[in-house]
Design a protein around this motif. Structure first.
Motif, PDB file in Angstrom:
ATOM      1  N   GLU A  36       0.841  -1.200   0.000  1.00 49.21           N
ATOM      2  CA  GLU A  36       0.000   0.000   0.000  1.00 49.21           C
ATOM      3  C   GLU A  36       0.874   1.248   0.000  1.00 49.21           C
ATOM      4  O   GLU A  36       1.783   1.384   0.833  1.00 49.21           O
ATOM      5  CB  GLU A  36      -0.910   0.007   1.233  1.00 49.21           C
ATOM      6  N   ARG A  37       0.600   2.158  -0.952  1.00 45.47           N
ATOM      7  CA  ARG A  37       1.383   3.379  -1.102  1.00 45.47           C
ATOM      8  C   ARG A  37       1.255   4.320   0.098  1.00 45.47           C
ATOM      9  O   ARG A  37       2.223   4.979   0.509  1.00 45.47           O
ATOM     10  CB  ARG A  37       0.931   4.097  -2.372  1.00 45.47           C
ATOM     11  N   THR A 254       5.340   1.828  -2.398  1.00 42.36           N
ATOM     12  CA  THR A 254       4.846   2.289  -3.692  1.00 42.36           C
ATOM     13  C   THR A 254       5.268   1.319  -4.779  1.00 42.36           C
ATOM     14  O   THR A 254       6.463   1.186  -5.077  1.00 42.36           O
ATOM     15  CB  THR A 254       5.381   3.693  -4.016  1.00 42.36           C
ATOM     16  N   VAL A 255       4.306   0.635  -5.372  1.00 42.26           N
ATOM     17  CA  VAL A 255       4.609  -0.274  -6.482  1.00 42.26           C
ATOM     18  C   VAL A 255       4.954   0.566  -7.709  1.00 42.26           C
ATOM     19  O   VAL A 255       4.213   1.486  -8.084  1.00 42.26           O
ATOM     20  CB  VAL A 255       3.421  -1.200  -6.768  1.00 42.26           C
ATOM     21  N   THR A 256       6.070   0.261  -8.336  1.00 42.63           N
ATOM     22  CA  THR A 256       6.550   1.061  -9.471  1.00 42.63           C
ATOM     23  C   THR A 256       6.458   0.330 -10.801  1.00 42.63           C
ATOM     24  O   THR A 256       6.417   0.966 -11.858  1.00 42.63           O
ATOM     25  CB  THR A 256       8.008   1.489  -9.244  1.00 42.63           C
ATOM     26  N   ALA A 257       6.430  -0.992 -10.770  1.00 38.40           N
ATOM     27  CA  ALA A 257       6.352  -1.736 -12.032  1.00 38.40           C
ATOM     28  C   ALA A 257       5.962  -3.178 -11.743  1.00 38.40           C
ATOM     29  O   ALA A 257       6.247  -3.719 -10.671  1.00 38.40           O
ATOM     30  CB  ALA A 257       7.678  -1.701 -12.782  1.00 38.40           C
ATOM     31  N   VAL A 265       4.960 -13.204 -11.625  1.00 38.38           N
ATOM     32  CA  VAL A 265       5.107 -11.768 -11.809  1.00 38.38           C
ATOM     33  C   VAL A 265       6.169 -11.264 -10.848  1.00 38.38           C
ATOM     34  O   VAL A 265       6.172 -11.636  -9.666  1.00 38.38           O
ATOM     35  CB  VAL A 265       3.782 -11.022 -11.524  1.00 38.38           C
ATOM     36  N   THR A 266       7.082 -10.440 -11.369  1.00 36.03           N
ATOM     37  CA  THR A 266       8.000  -9.722 -10.493  1.00 36.03           C
ATOM     38  C   THR A 266       7.407  -8.354 -10.194  1.00 36.03           C
ATOM     39  O   THR A 266       7.044  -7.615 -11.113  1.00 36.03           O
ATOM     40  CB  THR A 266       9.389  -9.565 -11.127  1.00 36.03           C
ATOM     41  N   VAL A 267       7.312  -8.047  -8.912  1.00 36.71           N
ATOM     42  CA  VAL A 267       6.730  -6.780  -8.467  1.00 36.71           C
ATOM     43  C   VAL A 267       7.846  -5.882  -7.959  1.00 36.71           C
ATOM     44  O   VAL A 267       8.596  -6.263  -7.049  1.00 36.71           O
ATOM     45  CB  VAL A 267       5.696  -7.017  -7.349  1.00 36.71           C
ATOM     46  N   HIS A 268       7.981  -4.708  -8.552  1.00 37.86           N
ATOM     47  CA  HIS A 268       8.977  -3.729  -8.123  1.00 37.86           C
ATOM     48  C   HIS A 268       8.287  -2.657  -7.285  1.00 37.86           C
ATOM     49  O   HIS A 268       7.218  -2.154  -7.659  1.00 37.86           O
ATOM     50  CB  HIS A 268       9.653  -3.090  -9.337  1.00 37.86           C
ATOM     51  N   TRP A 269       8.931  -2.293  -6.169  1.00 37.01           N
ATOM     52  CA  TRP A 269       8.337  -1.275  -5.305  1.00 37.01           C
ATOM     53  C   TRP A 269       9.414  -0.567  -4.515  1.00 37.01           C
ATOM     54  O   TRP A 269      10.548  -1.039  -4.432  1.00 37.01           O
ATOM     55  CB  TRP A 269       7.288  -1.891  -4.371  1.00 37.01           C
ATOM     56  N   VAL A 292      -3.910   2.710 -13.828  1.00 35.50           N
ATOM     57  CA  VAL A 292      -2.697   2.518 -13.030  1.00 35.50           C
ATOM     58  C   VAL A 292      -2.052   1.181 -13.370  1.00 35.50           C
ATOM     59  O   VAL A 292      -0.828   1.075 -13.509  1.00 35.50           O
ATOM     60  CB  VAL A 292      -3.020   2.603 -11.532  1.00 35.50           C
ATOM     61  N   LEU A 293      -2.867   0.141 -13.528  1.00 37.76           N
ATOM     62  CA  LEU A 293      -2.331  -1.166 -13.932  1.00 37.76           C
ATOM     63  C   LEU A 293      -1.633  -1.066 -15.280  1.00 37.76           C
ATOM     64  O   LEU A 293      -0.554  -1.647 -15.477  1.00 37.76           O
ATOM     65  CB  LEU A 293      -3.459  -2.195 -13.992  1.00 37.76           C
ATOM     66  N   ASP A 294      -2.212  -0.316 -16.211  1.00 37.54           N
ATOM     67  CA  ASP A 294      -1.570  -0.121 -17.514  1.00 37.54           C
ATOM     68  C   ASP A 294      -0.186   0.492 -17.348  1.00 37.54           C
ATOM     69  O   ASP A 294       0.791   0.055 -17.961  1.00 37.54           O
ATOM     70  CB  ASP A 294      -2.435   0.768 -18.403  1.00 37.54           C
ATOM     71  N   ARG A 295      -0.111   1.518 -16.521  1.00 40.94           N
ATOM     72  CA  ARG A 295       1.171   2.191 -16.319  1.00 40.94           C
ATOM     73  C   ARG A 295       2.188   1.242 -15.692  1.00 40.94           C
ATOM     74  O   ARG A 295       3.356   1.211 -16.090  1.00 40.94           O
ATOM     75  CB  ARG A 295       0.974   3.421 -15.428  1.00 40.94           C
ATOM     76  N   LEU A 296       1.766   0.448 -14.720  1.00 37.06           N
ATOM     77  CA  LEU A 296       2.685  -0.449 -14.035  1.00 37.06           C
ATOM     78  C   LEU A 296       3.212  -1.545 -14.956  1.00 37.06           C
ATOM     79  O   LEU A 296       4.327  -2.048 -14.761  1.00 37.06           O
ATOM     80  CB  LEU A 296       1.995  -1.085 -12.824  1.00 37.06           C
ATOM     81  N   THR A 297       2.424  -1.925 -15.944  1.00 37.53           N
ATOM     82  CA  THR A 297       2.860  -2.977 -16.872  1.00 37.53           C
ATOM     83  C   THR A 297       3.470  -2.406 -18.143  1.00 37.53           C
ATOM     84  O   THR A 297       3.797  -3.165 -19.074  1.00 37.53           O
ATOM     85  CB  THR A 297       1.680  -3.895 -17.233  1.00 37.53           C
ATOM     86  N   GLY A 298       3.626  -1.078 -18.212  1.00 34.75           N
ATOM     87  CA  GLY A 298       4.303  -0.447 -19.334  1.00 34.75           C
ATOM     88  C   GLY A 298       3.483  -0.351 -20.596  1.00 34.75           C
ATOM     89  O   GLY A 298       4.040  -0.236 -21.696  1.00 34.75           O
ATOM     90  N   THR A 299       2.165  -0.392 -20.472  1.00 37.60           N
ATOM     91  CA  THR A 299       1.295  -0.243 -21.643  1.00 37.60           C
ATOM     92  C   THR A 299       0.617   1.118 -21.609  1.00 37.60           C
ATOM     93  O   THR A 299       0.536   1.779 -20.563  1.00 37.60           O
ATOM     94  CB  THR A 299       0.233  -1.352 -21.686  1.00 37.60           C
ATOM     95  N   ALA A 300       0.128   1.541 -22.763  1.00 35.94           N
ATOM     96  CA  ALA A 300      -0.529   2.840 -22.847  1.00 35.94           C
ATOM     97  C   ALA A 300      -1.804   2.824 -22.001  1.00 35.94           C
ATOM     98  O   ALA A 300      -2.632   1.923 -22.144  1.00 35.94           O
ATOM     99  CB  ALA A 300      -0.877   3.172 -24.292  1.00 35.94           C
ATOM    100  N   PRO A 301      -1.971   3.805 -21.105  1.00 35.65           N
ATOM    101  CA  PRO A 301      -3.176   3.830 -20.268  1.00 35.65           C
ATOM    102  C   PRO A 301      -4.449   3.918 -21.117  1.00 35.65           C
ATOM    103  O   PRO A 301      -4.510   4.700 -22.062  1.00 35.65           O
ATOM    104  CB  PRO A 301      -2.995   5.087 -19.416  1.00 35.65           C
TER     105      PRO A 301
END
Length: 518
Positions: A36-37, A254-257, A265-269, A292-301
Motif C-alpha cells: 500500500e502506497r 509504492t509499487v513502481t512496475a 510476476v515480479t513486483v517492483h516497489w 494505473v495497472l496499464d502504467r505499471l505494466t508499461g502499456t498505454a493507459p
C-alpha cells in the motif's frame, strides 16, 4: 535493489477490495503480501480526524455501506456493525414542508407526499416503482457473488425481467417517468443514477442506469447503512481478517512496475525511505485503477472517465434549524436532498457539459453522527456537535483543471448558499471551530481525490460501472476480473465487471478467480 522471498500472491493496493482479496487468499492457505502506497490501509474507505483539536472521526471519502454482501461479512468473520437510518430521505423544497420518506413507510411519508403533490397518485407510483426495484434487488443480489451468468440465464432468475431490460436499454429518465410525474419526486429517484457518475439521464447509453442499479441492489434490499465507528471500521475489520489469516500488510510501499511472466510476476516497489525492492509472486491482484495497472505494466493507459463529485466534510457545533419547521434531527438523519429536482439535474448537467460550473449544483447531505454518535469524542458528544457530509453532483474534474483552488472555493460558496436558503441560520454560523479558530469545513474536488488516492480523474468507481452480467459467451462462468496478463487479476471497481461502492465484490471475485482456477 533488495529482493524478498516469493509469495503466492502480491496484492497491489490496500483499499477494501485488496483487503478482501488478501483475506480470502490467506484463509485458503496462500502466502500473501499486500503493498500500500499510503501510510494507512483502507484506500478511500478510511476514518480520519480531519480538523486539529476536534475529536471527530470523519469518513473522509466513502461514507455509507450498501453493496457489501452479508456473505463476505460471514465468510471473513468481519467484526463490523452497520446501523440503520430511521429516515431514508428528506428533500428540502423552498416555501414548503419538503418531502419526507421514512425508512419503514408510515403515515408521515404518505402525508408528506400528499402535501407536496396534492394527491395520493404520486405515492402510489412511488410504491409501485420501488416495489418492483425491491423484487429485482432480491433476485439480482445473490448473483453478485457467483460466477457470471449469461444475459439469458440471469433474466430467467428474475421476477422483474422487464424492469431489468428497461434499465439496460432505455434512458433512466424515461424509466422513472413511467411511474413518477412530479419534478421533485422524479429527481429524488434520479439522483441514484448520478452519484459519482457524470451522466445524462436522458441518454440510452446505460451509464445512469448502471449507477442507479448498483445504488438500489445492495444485499437484496438496497438499504444504505452507516458503519459504526466510521468507514475506517469497515476496512479495519477487513485488514484484521487478512492479518489474522496470515497476510502481510506493508504500508508506505509504492509499487513502481509489474513484470508478468508465464510462471509469475515480479513486483517492483520502493519503501518509505526510497529503497528499491523486488518480490516474485505467483499471481498479482491489482486493487488499483485500470489506468494505473496499464502504467505499471508499461502499456498505454486506456481512456478513463473523470469523476464528477464535490465532497465537503464538516463538523457542526449544532444542527441548524430549518425554515420548513421540520426537526433537523429527522431531516438530516437520512439523505437530505437540495436542488435535486429533475429539471435542476438537467440544467446542471447541461451547464457542466458546456464547461461551466453549474449555477445551481444538485447535492445531498448526510449527518452520520445522528445514526452513529461513536464517531464523536466524549467532549464533542456532550457539546452537541455533529458531522455533516455534502456530496455534490455534476461537478466533473474538467471544470477544476484550469483553476483548481478557485473553482473549488466557488463551488463550496454556491452549495453553502443553496443550503442556507433552507436554513433559519447560516450554515457557517453553525460550524465548529478547530484548534486554530478556523471553521471545520474541508472540501475535495475530483482533482483532490486523484491527488490523494491515485484515482485517475478522481473517479470514485475507478471508471464507468458495468452491467453485472457476462458481456460475451466467453465470459460466462468466469468472475469478470481477467486482464491482458494471465498472472494478473483485477480487483478494483473499474477493473472488474461487478464493482462499485464499498462492496468488496471486486476483491471477492479476484480471489475466487484464483482459487477456482483449474
Amino acid at each position: 535493489m533488495d529482493a524478498q522471498r516469493g509469495y503466492d500472491a502480491v496484492v497491489v493496493g490496500a483499499g477494501h477490495n485488496g483487503l478482501v482479496a488478501a483475506a480470502y487468499l490467506a484463509r485458503a492457505g496462500w502466502s500473501v503480501l499486500v503493498l500500500e502506497r499510503l501510510e494507512q490501509v483502507g484506500g478511500a474507505a478510511v476514518s480520519q480526524q480531519v480538523f486539529a483539536g476536534v475529536d471527530v472521526r470523519l469518513s473522509a471519502y466513502s461514507y455509507l455501506v450498501s453493496l457489501l454482501p452479508d456473505r463476505i461479512v460471514a465468510d471473513l468473520d468481519l467484526q463490523v456493525t452497520l446501523a440503520d437510518r430511521a429516515v431514508a430521505s428528506y428533500t428540502a423544497v423552498a416555501g414548503g414542508p419538503g418531502l419526507l420518506v421514512e425508512r419503514d413507510e408510515g403515515p408521515a411519508t404518505a402525508a408528506s407526499f400528499r402535501a407536496l403533490t396534492g394527491s395520493d397518485a404520486e405515492l402510489a407510483g412511488w410504491r409501485r416503482f420501488y416495489g418492483r426495484l425491491s423484487t429485482l434487488a432480491e433476485d439480482l443480489a445473490p448473483t453478485l457473488t457467483e460466477p457470471l451468468l449469461s444475459p439469458g440465464e440471469l433474466a430467467a432468475r428474475l421476477r422483474e425481467p422487464e424492469l431489468w431490460q428497461d434499465l439496460r436499454e432505455r434512458p433512466l429518465a424515461d424509466v422513472v417517468a413511467d411511474e413518477l410525474t412530479h419534478d421533485v419526486v422524479r429527481g429524488v429517484a434520479l439522483t441514484d443514477g448520478l452519484i459519482g457518475t457524470f451522466a445524462d439521464v436522458h441518454a440510452d447509453d446505460g451509464l445512469a442506469g448502471r449507477c442507479f442499479l448498483y445504488h438500489l441492489v445492495g444485499n437484496g434490499t438496497g438499504q444504505w447503512r452507516v458503519p459504526v465507528g466510521g468507514m475506517g471500521a469497515v476496512t479495519g475489520a477487513m485488514a484484521a481478517a487478512a492479518r489474522s489469516a496470515g497476510a502481510e500488510l506493508q504500508t508506505r510501499a509504492t509499487v513502481t512496475a509489474l513484470e508478468p511472466r508465464a510462471d509469475g510476476v515480479t513486483v517492483h516497489w520502493t519503501d518509505d525511505d526510497g529503497t528499491e525492492r523486488a518480490v516474485d509472486a505467483g499471481h498479482v491482484v491489482c486493487g488499483a485503477a485500470p489506468a494505473v495497472l496499464d502504467r505499471l505494466t508499461g502499456t498505454a493507459p486506456r481512456p478513463s472517465a473523470d469523476g464528477a463529485q464535490l465532497k465537503v466534510n464538516m463538523v457542526l457545533a449544532r444542527l441548524p434549524r430549518l425554515r420548513s419547521g421540520v426537526d433537523p434531527a429527522v431531516a438530516f438523519a437520512g439523505t437530505f436532498h437540495v436542488d435535486e429536482a429533475a429539471g435542476q439535474i438537467d440544467d446542471a448537467h447541461a451547464q457542466a457539459r458546456a464547461g461551466r460550473l453549474p449555477d445551481v449544483i444538485p447535492f445531498e447531505v448526510y449527518c452520520h453522527s445522528l445514526s452513529d454518535p461513536s464517531v464523536l469524542g466524549p467532549a464533542e458528544r456532550a457539546a452537541g456537535r455533529h458531522t455533516l457530509t455534502l456530496f455534490g453532483l455534476h461537478t466533473p474534474a474538467g471544470l477544476f483543471r484550469a483553476d483548481p483552488v478557485g473553482t473549488r472555493r466557488e463551488a463550496v460558496r454556491r452549495v453553502v448558499a443553496q443550503l442556507d436558503e433552507h436554513l433559519e441560520e447560516p450554515l457557517l454560523d453553525c460550524l465548529a471551530r478547530d484548534a486554530h479558530g478556523e471553521p471545520c469545513l474541508q472540501a475535495s474536488s475530483p482533482l483532490d481525490v486523484e491527488a490523494s488516492l491515485a484515482m485517475p480523474g478522481g473517479h470514485i468507481f475507478h471508471g464507468d460501472l458495468c452491467w453485472p452480467v457476462a458481456a460475451t459467451p466467453e465470459d460466462v462462468g468466469t468472475w469478470g476480473v481477467a486482464t491482458a496478463h494471465p498472472r494478473v487479476v483485477a480487483a478494483s471497481s473499474g477493473g472488474t465487471v461487478r464493482g462499485g461502492a464499498v462492496s468488496g465484490l471486486g476483491g471477492h471475485a479476484a480471489a475466487r478467480q484464483l482459487l477456482d482456477r483449474p
